[in-house]
Design an enzyme around this catalytic site. Structure first.
Site, mmCIF file in Angstrom:
data_model
loop_
_atom_site.group_PDB
_atom_site.id
_atom_site.type_symbol
_atom_site.label_atom_id
_atom_site.label_comp_id
_atom_site.label_asym_id
_atom_site.label_seq_id
_atom_site.Cartn_x
_atom_site.Cartn_y
_atom_site.Cartn_z
ATOM 1 N N ARG A 2 -34.118 -10.726 1.704
ATOM 2 C CA ARG A 2 -32.877 -10.082 2.121
ATOM 3 C C ARG A 2 -32.260 -10.914 3.247
ATOM 4 O O ARG A 2 -32.968 -11.373 4.138
ATOM 5 C CB ARG A 2 -33.204 -8.665 2.596
ATOM 6 C CG ARG A 2 -32.048 -7.723 2.692
ATOM 7 C CD ARG A 2 -32.556 -6.287 2.761
ATOM 8 N NE ARG A 2 -32.868 -5.767 1.439
ATOM 9 C CZ ARG A 2 -33.561 -4.651 1.206
ATOM 10 N NH1 ARG A 2 -34.013 -3.938 2.220
ATOM 11 N NH2 ARG A 2 -33.786 -4.245 -0.014
ATOM 12 N N ASP B 158 -47.317 -2.571 9.504
ATOM 13 C CA ASP B 158 -46.807 -3.933 9.312
ATOM 14 C C ASP B 158 -45.437 -4.188 9.930
ATOM 15 O O ASP B 158 -45.033 -5.327 10.109
ATOM 16 C CB ASP B 158 -46.746 -4.266 7.811
ATOM 17 C CG ASP B 158 -45.805 -3.353 7.028
ATOM 18 O OD1 ASP B 158 -45.202 -2.442 7.625
ATOM 19 O OD2 ASP B 158 -45.681 -3.542 5.800
ATOM 20 N N HIS B 159 -44.693 -3.140 10.281
ATOM 21 C CA HIS B 159 -43.302 -3.313 10.700
ATOM 22 C C HIS B 159 -43.094 -3.442 12.211
ATOM 23 O O HIS B 159 -42.048 -3.922 12.644
ATOM 24 C CB HIS B 159 -42.454 -2.126 10.214
ATOM 25 C CG HIS B 159 -41.877 -2.312 8.855
ATOM 26 N ND1 HIS B 159 -42.637 -2.609 7.745
ATOM 27 C CD2 HIS B 159 -40.587 -2.256 8.411
ATOM 28 C CE1 HIS B 159 -41.846 -2.709 6.691
ATOM 29 N NE2 HIS B 159 -40.604 -2.509 7.078
#
Length: 781
Positions: free
Chosen positions: A476, A129-130
């Site tokens: 974040r 996913d990254h």
């Protein structure tokens, strides 16, 4: 004994001496179009063992237990003899499973390969996913990522097959959404190599973010250590309504506790207000608990979780969870180390930022705050989705806002992006028309991946250095996190508020009180958003993207080319010399906030996560040097010249000079990325000396043989000069609870001593002495 095992063909329940087998229903298979190959054996959920362990601990402690205590202590390796003291003792635990995202899985699997073990001892998965960069849209971005990252994906796929690890292919979705849809359920303990693993607490699980070395311990079948968490209770009363969403709960709590207020604690939500929050909404709250430093967060089992389990094909688990429901809620009369009370009837929509996720503002006040502080008022980009807010309900509520604007002839003034959390979410919102609405209002649907949330964003609308504002539903918002532009002011809020602000084009817009102007010139207000909690037609799982490991992968090979610039086999770190650490240089004295993004940047550096030497070129390049308040510019005291941080570190190492880093409060806040610990170790670092540490980073440093030390007197930070030499004494008698001494040798010839504290236990001291936890594991094999 009650044991659950979700296999490729069935969900099996074995009870006591009589074997009673329950299967995933044919109706579910037909309605949800599930490809059963996507289900792999999950961890065994043994509620009877959980009950037994809890009974043992409760009789020993002679007091009611919180929910988190029940699940954590229920997974103790030795419940009869384990010393239990919240906030002090270390627990030895047996987690049920491991999950790894592709950026961290590379180093975790490289470490597992180094261990020499033939196969993982607990069910484990890898999730791609990254590494998918957001550029133009989902399909093209995914195809490009598969081509660029082919070597890494092949490595992870083949390593998973060889060592018994399930592999979720690129495009499957974000690790935490996949876990919620498939692997999390009440009472499970799961560790994941990502700081937002606590997302699973929305399903009554204890899910904890860790570094790759911790994952290796669990995959190797070794009891995993965790300092016994304190427990912060958050009592919810009232109910959510209108524009207020689950995201506002954690945005408010973050404002109360700050980015380090949850350190060393589990945040446990309870009270009558819980029932007004959907299961995926509870996951949102738990997910962003990482931003307050919490070990994890958790909600008690209730009917919202049961419904979600049923909708995701796990109704049989829910049925038995009902039988053990008393294990999955806190005991009456249990006590918390800290208690926060929040009335959801009074909670208002919030937006937090910029630059830190705990700077909380009601949406009604953000315009005035922006004007006061000079924050750009125009919203350049609105981004919804991510592992925090990409549920079916989230997308439905955002679409309901977008539909109102479309009906009035409006589209987004800001660029607008949509990131589905999983292939299942993407397929379902496409089927049910949400994707079309969000696209018609101006949205671009990105790949099922992390994308801009972690800096994987090829942003083209502003230049680096241009001051601008973006609004996201992410978790974040550290400086330069999303787009590598330190001048970008990122604000975090709910998907529906992001959508409203993207339509309005300004921070100074409160949908509860402010008007928009329709295409025909009429003024109108947006109605409060609405979204179904779960799809009426059940989920559409979309494409089957799961690869199950073969029963025996021993004959398979995992190749890592010695010429690769993305993958590199590991060389063991050197052992402790047996003496004190003398005359080390101060590599950098860091000023202010130093997150893992500062220590080991993401974005374009993600491609080197499997190559320790190459990624070490980003070490501390985002940290502020106290000497000159510059970034990535410091003095090399061997040459007298100024250079980048990794360059000076490499020069020191090449000349046999060890070094330390000096830092401020909550050092290592943010991600679980162990590269922030591996890189200093690789480049010759021996100790990190700070006022306080974030939990995961402190553990990661210990695992790699680095000394994480804290000032006994925080004001001693001011005594250290960048040109000092420093010696750490007392290592020959290094012991739990015993401080060490740092002797500062100033350039004028004077010396002074300061006291440094540590949190090492006996096992962790053995890691240091062996050179790393992995070295110690190999010594014991």
């Amino acid at each position: 004994m009650a044991t659950y095992c979700l296999t490729a063909a069935r969900l099996q329940l074995v009870l006591g001496n009589g074997a009673r087998r329950l299967h995933i229903s044919a109706a579910y298979r037909a309605n949800a179009k599930v490809s059963m190959s996507r289900f792999e054996p999950t961890s065994f959920i043994n509620y009877e063992r959980l009950q037994s362990n809890i009974d043992i601990v409760r009789s020993r402690l002679n007091r009611p237990l919180t929910l988190s205590e029940k699940i954590v202590y229920g997974h103790l390796d030795d419940p009869k003899n384990q010393e239990i003291d919240r906030g002090r003792t270390y627990l030895r635990l047996r987690p049920d499973r491991v999950a790894m995202q592709d950026a961290t899985a590379q180093m975790a699997m490289l470490q597992f390969i180094s261990s020499g073990l033939p196969r993982v001892a607990v069910p484990s998965t890898i999730h791609c996913d990254h590494l998918i960069e957001a550029q133009t849209g989902g399909e093209k971005d995914l195809a490009r990522a598969k081509e660029i990252n082919e070597e890494v994906y092949n490595f992870l796929s083949s390593a998973g097959a060889k060592y018994g690890v399930g592999f979720w292919k690129p495009g499957s979705g974000i690790i935490h959404q996949i876990i919620l849809e498939n692997y999390a359920y009440p009472g499970v303990m799961l560790i994941g190599t990502d700081s937002h693993t606590p997302n699973g607490g929305g399903l009554g699980s204890i899910c904890i973010g860790v570094g790759g070395a911790d994952a290796v311990d669990v995959m190797a079948g070794i009891a995993w250590e965790l300092k016994c968490p304190k427990v912060i209770g958050v009592k919810l009363t009232g109910s959510l309504s209108g524009w207020t969403s689950p995201k506002d709960v954690i945005l408010k709590v973050a404002g109360i506790l700050t980015v380090k207020g949850g350190t060393g604690a589990i945040v446990e939500y309870h009270g009558p207000g819980v029932d007004s929050i959907s299961c995926t909404g509870m996951a949102t709250i738990c997910n962003m608990g990482a931003e307050i430093g919490a070990t994890t967060s958790v909600f008690p089992y209730n009917h919202r979780m049961k419904t979600y389990l049923e909708k995701t094909g796990r109704g049989d688990i829910a049925a038995v969870a009902d039988q053990y429901a008393d294990l999955l809620v806190p005991d009456e009369g249990c006590e918390y180390d800290e208690l926060i009370e929040l009335n959801l009837d009074e909670l208002k929509p919030h937006i937090n930022g910029p630059f830190t996720p705990d700077l909380a503002h009601p949406v009604s006040e953000i315009g005035a705050a922006a004007e006061k502080h000079g924050w750009p008022m125009e919203v350049k980009v609105g981004l919804i989705g991510s592992c925090t807010n990409s549920s079916y309900e989230d997308m439905g509520r955002a679409a309901s806002v977008a539909k109102q604007a479309l009906d009035k002839g409006l589209k987004c003034k800001a660029i607008f992006t949509v990131t589905p959390g999983s292939e299942q979410i993407r397929a379902t919102i496409e089927r049910d028309g949400y994707s079309k609405i969000l696209g018609d209002v101006g949205g671009v649907v990105l790949a099922n991946a992390c994308g801009p949330c972690i800096g994987q964003w090829d942003r083209q609308d502003v230049k680096k250095g241009d001051k601008n504002t973006i609004v996201t539903s992410f978790n974040r918002n550290f400086t330069a996190r999303n787009d590598a532009n330190p001048a970008t002011h990122c604000f975090v809020t709910s998907p529906e508020i992001v959508t409203a602000m993207a339509i309005a084009g300004t921070l100074n817009f409160d949908p509860e009180t402010d008007y928009l102007t329709a295409a025909n010139g009429e003024k109108f207000m947006l109605d409060p958003p609405y979204g179904d909690e779960l799809p009426a037609k059940d989920f559409d799982p979309g494409q089957d993207t799961y690869q199950h490991p073969p029963p025996d992968g021993s004959s398979l090979k995992v190749d890592v080319s010695p010429k690769s610039n993305r993958l590199q086999l590991l060389t063991p770190f050197d052992k402790w010399s047996g003496g004190d650490l003398e005359d080390m240089r101060i590599l950098i004295k860091v000023k202010g906030k130093c997150t893992t993004d500062h220590i080991s940047a993401a974005g374009p550096w993600l491609k080197f996560r499997g190559h320790l030497d190459n990624i070490s070129n980003n070490m501390l390049i985002g940290a502020v040097n106290s000497e000159n308040e510059a970034i990535n510019t410091l003095k090399n005291y061997l040459t007298g010249e100024y250079d980048g941080v990794p360059d000076v570190a490499r020069h020191y190492k090449a000349h046999g000079v060890s070094w330390v880093v000096v830092g401020d409060d909550n050092y290592g806040e943010g991600s679980s990325r162990e590269h922030a610990a591996l890189e200093p170790r690789h480049l010759g670092g021996r100790a990190i000396i700070v006022k306080s540490f974030a939990r995961i980073h402190e553990t990661n440093l210990k695992k790699q043989g680095v000394l994480p030390l804290t000032f006994d007197d925080p004001s001693d930070y001011d005594k250290i000069c960048p040109d000092d030499k420093i010696s750490i004494q007392g290592l020959k008698t290094f012991a739990p609870g015993k401080s060490v001494t740092a002797v500062l040798k100033h350039s004028d010839g004077s010396e002074e001593s300061i006291v440094l504290l540590h949190s090492f236990n006996e096992t962790q001291i053995e890691w240091f002495q062996a050179g790393s936890a992995l070295n110690r594991m190999k010594e014991l094999m």
